[in-house]
Design an enzyme around this catalytic site. Sequence first.
Site, mmCIF file in Angstrom:
data_model
loop_
_atom_site.group_PDB
_atom_site.id
_atom_site.type_symbol
_atom_site.label_atom_id
_atom_site.label_comp_id
_atom_site.label_asym_id
_atom_site.label_seq_id
_atom_site.Cartn_x
_atom_site.Cartn_y
_atom_site.Cartn_z
ATOM 1 N N HIS A 70 -4.975 2.757 -5.056
ATOM 2 C CA HIS A 70 -4.711 3.702 -5.604
ATOM 3 C C HIS A 70 -4.064 3.590 -7.128
ATOM 4 O O HIS A 70 -4.001 2.357 -7.639
ATOM 5 C CB HIS A 70 -3.745 4.769 -4.830
ATOM 6 C CG HIS A 70 -3.089 3.959 -3.978
ATOM 7 N ND1 HIS A 70 -2.020 2.869 -4.366
ATOM 8 C CD2 HIS A 70 -3.119 3.697 -2.582
ATOM 9 C CE1 HIS A 70 -1.474 2.284 -3.466
ATOM 10 N NE2 HIS A 70 -2.054 2.677 -2.155
ATOM 11 N N CYS A 122 8.609 0.132 1.847
ATOM 12 C CA CYS A 122 7.755 0.740 0.760
ATOM 13 C C CYS A 122 8.370 1.544 -0.100
ATOM 14 O O CYS A 122 8.593 2.691 0.314
ATOM 15 C CB CYS A 122 6.501 0.923 1.425
ATOM 16 S SG CYS A 122 5.027 1.342 0.049
#
Length: 154
Positions: A70, A122
């Site tokens: 992405h 994350c």
Amino acid sequence: MDARTSRFTRKFRAGGAFGWDDVDVLAYKEAGGAPFRAVTRQVLFEEAEQGCQLRYFEVAPGGHTTLERHEHVHAVLVLRGRGAALIGDEVREIGEHDLCRIPPMTWHQFRAADDAPLGFLCLVSSERDRPQLPSDADLAALRTDPAVAAFLRI
């Protein structure tokens, strides 16, 4: 006050159920389309004013995340367990306290060891694009490297 906005919440529990009190354990992704195995996520901070989201992912022994890419960057800190990661064209063993940076448009996938979970934080932008899955041509290109081909789970 909501647990997501309180200044002091989320007592960490390291016993049998690794995680934080008052933070829901969610499905990694919605069913269908994106192959993965035995992964959950917890959203620890959703900070619109800071423009980021901090999440905790837990990959059960033998499990793996989706192979994807992405436009946004990921910053990953392994908190517990061990496994391996593919970032771009490189596969590396990872374990507690290791850091991984995933640049934009870089293929990546995380795998837990067969006998241990892999838990990691994350950090991503609150405003981010949707993951892209590999095409047949992308997979063929990735598989030209024997180490990458042996690592992939799709």
